[in-house]
Every structure is written in C-alpha cells, then in structure tokens.
Design an enzyme around this catalytic site. Structure first.
Site, PDB file in Angstrom:
ATOM      1  CG  PHE A 233       6.788  -5.669   0.478  1.00 50.83           C
ATOM      2  CD1 PHE A 233       6.506  -4.650   1.364  1.00 50.83           C
ATOM      3  CD2 PHE A 233       7.181  -6.897   0.982  1.00 50.83           C
ATOM      4  CE1 PHE A 233       6.624  -4.840   2.729  1.00 50.83           C
ATOM      5  CE2 PHE A 233       7.294  -7.107   2.345  1.00 50.83           C
ATOM      6  CZ  PHE A 233       7.024  -6.072   3.223  1.00 50.83           C
ATOM      7  N   GLY A 460      -1.288  -6.081   5.598  1.00 52.26           N
ATOM      8  CA  GLY A 460      -0.472  -6.090   6.807  1.00 52.26           C
ATOM      9  C   GLY A 460      -0.183  -4.680   7.278  1.00 52.26           C
ATOM     10  CB  THR A 461      -0.726  -1.507   5.504  1.00 56.48           C
ATOM     11  OG1 THR A 461      -2.034  -1.895   5.063  1.00 56.48           O
ATOM     12  CG2 THR A 461       0.261  -1.824   4.406  1.00 56.48           C
ATOM     13  CE  LYS A 624       1.258   1.019  18.418  1.00 59.19           C
ATOM     14  NZ  LYS A 624       0.659   0.489  19.649  1.00 59.19           N
ATOM     15  CB  THR A 625      -1.016   1.715  11.278  1.00 56.97           C
ATOM     16  OG1 THR A 625      -2.027   2.703  11.154  1.00 56.97           O
ATOM     17  CG2 THR A 625      -1.464   0.640  12.250  1.00 56.97           C
ATOM     18  CD  GLN A 629       2.673   0.328   5.820  1.00 61.03           C
ATOM     19  OE1 GLN A 629       3.002   0.292   4.647  1.00 61.03           O
ATOM     20  NE2 GLN A 629       2.708  -0.738   6.576  1.00 61.03           N
ATOM     21  CE  LYS A 692      -0.995  15.512  -0.747  1.00 60.13           C
ATOM     22  NZ  LYS A 692       0.194  16.404  -0.689  1.00 60.13           N
ATOM     23  CD  GLU A 696       3.563   1.731  -3.487  1.00 56.82           C
ATOM     24  OE1 GLU A 696       4.123   1.227  -4.454  1.00 56.82           O
ATOM     25  OE2 GLU A 696       2.368   2.104  -3.508  1.00 56.82           O
TER      26      GLU A 696
HETATM   27 MO1  MOS Z   1       2.580  -1.673  -4.491  1.00 52.84          MO
HETATM   28  S1  MOS Z   1       4.398  -2.092  -5.373  1.00 52.84           S
HETATM   29  O1  MOS Z   1       1.836  -0.744  -5.708  1.00 52.84           O
HETATM   30  O2  MOS Z   1       1.822  -3.096  -4.167  1.00 52.84           O
END
Ligand code: MOS
Length: 740
Positions: A233, A460-461, A624-625, A629, A692, A696
């Site tokens: 994160f 982990g994404t 799915k992933t 996210q 894109k 986040e």
């Molecule tokens: Mo993210 S807060 O740019 O790893």
C-alpha cells in the site's frame, strides 16, 4: 492478439503456491548459518541517546553482538534523491521520532534476539517534542515530485466573495499506518563485496541503487530479490532503515542475517499517511454551477525529511470552474517521515473535496449526483487538455442504478429500517494514469513454451497473472505454456510497483517484447525452405494456439517445429517508455462511489449496508484480480471513514495504538454487501495496451461517500475522520489534537 477491453476472470497463476505455503516471502528464504537481528527502538520522540547498557543483553543465550551508534559501521544514510528517505542507521545519537532504531541485537534465533533486545537499557536526554500542527514551522514545499505545489485559475477569492452560494469548511484526516498482512522483512547476505538482499519492497531497483550508495559499492554488486509480497500500500515503496541495518549486521558478523519488523515496530520508521488539515471553500450560483474552488492543504512532514501529501491534486482536474486556487503547506513535527499510502493525496483530498461537494448539494438543494453532472469537466480544466478518455458519466449511471439511487429520499433522516436510520451517499473518484520506463524479455523455447521476464514486483495485486495473460495473448499461447517470472534485479529493469503504474509500464514492455520474439520467429519460418510457411510475407502471418498461421492459404506451423529446425530458441526484448501522450492528453481513471449506511442513533454506530463502486480505467486485463483490487480499495475506504487512526500522545509524541489490537482495520463484520463494477473503456492514447491502472482508485472517494451517507442519515456533518460513535453522538472534540 486482439486484446479484449475487459479481459476474462482468471484465477491467480501463483494461487496454488500461496495457499499451499510454497510461495517464499522475503523473511522465509532458507540461508545457511542464518542469524537474526532485532531492532531496539526509541521510547522518546525527541532528544539524544546518552548511554546504552548492553551488558545484560550480551549475557543472554545465543546473542552474537549488539550494534549501536558507538560500534556500528560507518555508512551514508542521508537522503540523496527525491524518492529516497533519510535513513536512521545508527550513525549518531539523535532521536528524531518515536520508535526510531537506536540499537540492533543479533542472535542465533529470532526469539533470542527479541528477548535480549528487551534487556538493552537505553538512557535518553529527552526534549519536548513538537506534536501538533500549531507547533510546527509551516512552509511551502519547493515542489511535489517536480510539480508546483500551488495551482491557480482566475481570481478564486474574488469569485468566492461574489458567489451567491458558499460553503467553506475545514476537514481533517488522521495519521494512518499501512499495516499490510506481511510486515517489512529482509534477509541480507554478503559474499565478499557482493550483497544479496531478499527484501519486502515494491521495487527491487529502488532498493538496489539505494543500498549500493549507502555501502559505497557498485549497484551491479547488489542483487535484490522480492518474489512474493504480502501487501504494501505504499509502505514498501521506499527503502527504509531496517534493510540497511540487516546488511550492516550481516557484514559485522560475516553471516546472512534476517531482520523481521514486528507489528508494533511497523509504527516506527517505515512510513505512514500524514495527518492533513484541509480548507475547502466552494462558491457556486444558485443552480449549483461552480464559480470557484479553493482547497488549502496543510500536511505534516518530519524535521529531517520531506514528504508532501498532495491532497489538492484531485481538485485541480475534477470539476470545471472558472476560478480555482489549490495550495499545499507542510508543517515540520517530531514524528517519523510520512510516505505514500494508497492514493496518496487523492484519498485524503477526495474526502475533503467530495464532502464539500455534498455540503454544496444541500446548500443548493440539488441531488448530489446532479450537482456533479452540472460541473462535469469535459476537458482538464487546469491543463486545458482533452482527456485521453473519460467515462465518468457512465460510471455515475451504472453505479447509481446498482445502488438504487433513484429511491433515495433527499430529506435528511427520512429513510428508516426498524430502529435504525438509513443514509445514502456518493462521491467521485479519479486517479492519474502513470507510467515509467520498463523492460521485458520474451523467449520462445524449443518445446513450444515461452519464458517471459521483467523485474517488477507483484505486491499481491496479481501481477504474475496479468503479465502471464498479456504474454499469452500476444504470443497466441495458452496460459499454461507461458512461464512469467519477476521480482529480481537479474531480470530486465522495471519501475516500482507504485502509483498504479506497474501494469501500464511492464505490461507494455511484455507485449512489445513478445511481439519482438514473434517477429524473429516469423522471419525464421519464412526463410526456411523446410517450413510450410517458406517464402510467405511475414506481415501476413498471425498466431493462434502455438502456431504461426497464414490465413489466406491455411498453411501453418507449430512454434516447436520451427524452433526444432533452427536448433534453439528465439528471444525478444523491449524497453517500453512513455511518449508524447502526456503533453497531448490528461490521463486519469475515473469512478463513482456509492454507499448506504445504517446508523444507530442511540449508540452512534455506523454500519455499511451496501457499497457500489463503478470504475472506468481503460483496458482491464483480468476481470477477477481487477475487481479484487477495486473491492480492496473500497474496504480500505471503510477503514478510512470509520476506523483507522494512529493516535499520538501530544505530550510525548508517541503513538498510543501501535498494534492491530488497537489500530483498527475493517474485518469481514465491518463490510456490508459490496460490488465493484467495471465500466468498459477503450483508450488508445495512454500506452500500448490501453491500461490506466487500478490499484489505488478503489479507495478514492470511498470515505467521502460513507461520510455523506452518514450526513444523509443523521444530519451530522463529520469533517474529522474517522467517524467514531462519539462523533456521531456529538460527544467528541471539534477538531483533533494533532491538527490543533
Ligand atoms: Mo502506492 S501508495 O503509489 O504504492
């Protein structure tokens, strides 16, 4: 090779490894003669170390040595480029913040090191720390990652004074710590002047270059390996002190050393989202058309380093208004240096801006969604550039339908469910489309498989899976015939997995490297008299199912047949880089967040009934992933809205809730019904694969949507996160201590 705009839902290619415990995380590498280091952290926030008594600790079983400022090897820990953090690596006796490393115990087991560390006695000369915004020296940062800290259009203050409808309020967001499931961890191993680091970080090159400078060795002497990451994160986007400390310890004892950061130590020197104080003033006409937006941000940084939370950035591009003023100030306080945390800026800034838009909706008696549509920006209003694509209207429409927005009764407190009052809120989300230079190689093997490599990290994404998919699609191979590997500086260079940029950056390189390999294979086949494709124009060759295919003549040949004759493999490689698109287009992902809450007016508790996010972020490689996210971001938005807050004791500057027992993150019981909807969007401008980035945007606007729902239910406007029961009941102080 025709990429779908929304790709299939594919389960993680590394999923089996993760659920069977065979995915090796950074702390888990088995190294011969491994020793364990444990940090001793400061118990004051400001002052000096007078003396360190190691005698008891040194007598304990298994203790090998204890490093402190007196005996630690001399290295260079000071900040050397804008993305580096100042490191505290036992070079002086200054204490700059709570839980700063002041000594390091090295022993034969983790438990021995940890126990001995509890016996190290540190004597301090403590000074009074500056712990509130009003204590700090306020200053304007020179820039925010190269961009100016302030943005203006027209005369924002004059327009505000003249506006018939005005809202003008201060919003605050607290300090938040990232708390990924996997705490930071490192294993460092020297072989003469060469160093190998197994490190939990988001970018192996960032770590390599930094550690090479700290030890004064060539970057080529350092290898960094990060195969699996249990979340980050943003907290693992910089290299922090413990990584250097592990390498110092390994050097000192001539053995590999593991350093695991214990959960409470995560509240020390590995970053956090800074607290912010944000004035948002909106001036509009009676029809809700914005005349001006003023967004003044103050956030905290440390006394020895600089990080700016760019909370105002989203305001510069989200809504059309003739006038605007966005400013950023910093205040220097005696806490550790803050850092990037999921949508740094956009998440904290959207809470303020989207709460203010909700306040304006009530002031103009407009539906909150209608207010946003009236101020829809068809061009980037500050850059004066077209958007590369913008499907926000569709996000609003799809999200509103899924949440049942048309059933919302605008009257506050008018929707009920038994004893509880129901509220519905919404907010807009946006996140910039970033991209950096990235390289990849794609090798077609003699057995008809492909080996594809790029050094980026899967935080982990689902990066292993998406890059396998991109390579497989491009090469015309089934997924199981593509082996994709990452997370190692021996592979082609890739940027940090931050700023939601990894798929756009590395995905483009993977596609182009795969095309490069195919071009070589086609040339081989067309030039080989033994191939059925001999003499065919390579431009007329396609791929399908592991074969080169000539559609017009129905002739084809399998990859392995071509490679068997040529006696080996073909290898494609590519460095993909951003081009001129940034000067021609404003590039952002957009979304709409909706929330329904249930509030118990006697207890002040807020429960999520339902959350809907609808997002348009260009091409979605893996439905799915991607959905995962988005949902993860929205759940983190629940944390931001209702739970997360690191509380300093303003007298001591120490964090009082430095553990998961008291720093609350959402668990299953905190989450209501939720869904993330993918709005299809075809963007041919952003990059070679039209992606894109999605890591986040899921958190952006999520807290505001919940806060706005709480207002709709209760009529209580809570401008200071998190929304605790005490605040809902009107029992908490008006502004938090940190920002006072
Ligand atoms: Mo993210 S807060 O740019 O790893």
């Amino acid at each position: 090779m025709n990429f779908p705009i929304v790709g299939p839902a594919v389960s993680r290619v590394d999923g089996r490894k993760k659920v069977t415990g065979t995915a090796t995380y950074s702390a888990e590498w088995a190294r011969p003669r491994l020793a364990y280091a444990y940090m001793v952290l400061s118990t004051i926030a400001r002052g000096r170390v007078i003396a360190i008594d190691r005698s008891d600790a040194l007598r304990q079983d298994g203790v090998i040595t204890i490093l402190g400022p007196q005996n630690a090897p001399k290295v260079d820990g000071t900040s050397q480029n804008p993305n580096d953090r100042y490191l505290t690596v036992l070079q002086d006796d200054l204490v700059r913040h709570d839980r700063q490393p002041v000594a390091l115990v090295i022993a034969d087991t983790f438990e021995h090191a940890k126990y001995a560390a509890s016996l190290v006695r540190v004597e301090y000369a403590a000074e009074t720390p500056r712990t509130r915004f009003s204590h700090g020296e306020h200053y304007k940062p020179k820039d925010i990652k190269g961009e100016p800290p302030d943005t203006t259009r027209g005369d924002a203050d004059a327009a505000f004074a003249a506006a018939p409808v005005r809202v003008d309020n201060v919003y605050t967001t607290p300090i938040e710590h990232h708390n990924p499931m996997e705490p930071h961890a490192t294993i460092a191993e020297w072989d003469g002047e060469r160093l190998t680091i197994y490190d939990a970080n988001q970018g192996v090159w960032v770590a390599r270059d930094r550690i090479a400078r700290v030890f004064g060795i060539p970057p080529a002497n350092v290898r960094v390996i990060t195969k699996f990451l249990g979340g980050a994160f943003g907290s693992k986007g910089s290299m922090w002190s413990h990584t250097v400390l592990a390498a110092m310890a390994a050097k000192a004892i001539g053995r590999p050393v593991q350093l695991s950061v214990w959960r409470p130590q995560m509240f020390g020197s590995v970053g956090y989202r800074p607290g912010t104080s944000q004035r948002v003033a909106l001036g509009a006409d009676r029809d809700g058309k914005l005349a001006t937006q003023i967004h003044e941000v103050v956030s905290q940084t440390s006394t020895f380093d600089e990080f700016v939370e760019p909370s105002g950035a989203i305001t510069t591009m989200l809504y059309a208004s003739p006038a605007l003023r966005v400013t950023h100030l910093l205040t220097r306080l005696d806490y550790a240096t803050p850092t990037y945390m999921r949508a740094p800026g956009e998440s904290s800034g959207s809470f303020a801006l989207e709460s203010a838009m909700d306040e304006l909706a009530y002031a103009t008696k407009l539906d909150p969604l209608e207010l946003r549509l009236r101020n829809y920006a068809d061009m980037d209003p500050t850059k004066n550039l077209p958007f590369s694509s913008k499907s926000l209207r569709e996000c609003y429409r799809v999200g509103a339908e899924a949440i049942g927005w048309s059933e919302r009764i605008s009257q506050i407190g008018s929707m009920r469910d038994g004893p509880d009052v129901i509220g519905m809120g919404m907010a807009t989300a946006a996140y910039p489309t970033n991209r950096s230079k990235a390289s990849a190689t794609a090798t077609l093997n003699r057995d008809g498989t492909a080996s594809v490599r790029s050094g980026g990290v899967d935080v982990g994404t689902g990066a292993y899976t998406t890059f396998t998919m991109i390579a497989a699609e491009t090469l015309g191979l089934p997924l199981e015939r593509v082996d994709f590997d990452l997370g190692d500086t021996v592979y082609p260079e890739a940027p940090v997995a931050g700023g939601s940029q990894l798929t756009a950056s590395v995905g483009s390189a993977v596609k182009l490297a795969s095309l490069d390999a195919l071009a070589k294979l086609k040339t081989l086949a067309a030039a080989d008299a033994r191939s059925p494709l001999y003499g065919i124009d390579v431009a007329a060759l396609d791929v399908a199912n592991g074969r080169l295919v000539h559609g017009a003549s129905s002739r084809s040949e399998a990859f392995e047949a071509i490679l068997a004759r040529s006696g080996g493999q073909v290898r494609g490689s590519w460095e993909a880089a951003p081009g001129v698109e940034k000067n021609e287009y404003s590039m952002h992902a957009f979304g709409a967040q909706f929330a329904i809450v249930r509030v118990d007016l006697d207890l002040g508790t807020v429960r999520l009934v339902k959350q809907i996010g609808a997002f348009a972020a260009g091409r979605i490689v893996n439905a799915k992933t991607a959905r995962s996210q988005y949902l993860g971001g929205m759940v983190m938005g629940i944390g931001m809205a209702l739970l997360e807050e690191t509380r300093p004791d303003a007298r001591t500057g120490r964090f009082m809730n430095a553990n998961l027992s008291e720093y609350l993150v959402p668990v299953h019981a905190d989450v209501g019904a939720m869904d993330a909807l993918i709005v299809p969007e075809d963007d041919s401008h952003v990059n070679e694969i039209g992606v894109k980035g999605i890591g986040e945007i899921g958190i952006v606007g999520a807290a505001a949507a919940i806060a706005n729902a709480v207002y709709h239910a209760t009529g209580t406007r809570i401008r200071h996160l998190p929304i605790t029961p005490a605040k809902v009941l009107g029992l908490a102080e008006a502004a938090p201590e940190l920002q006072s």
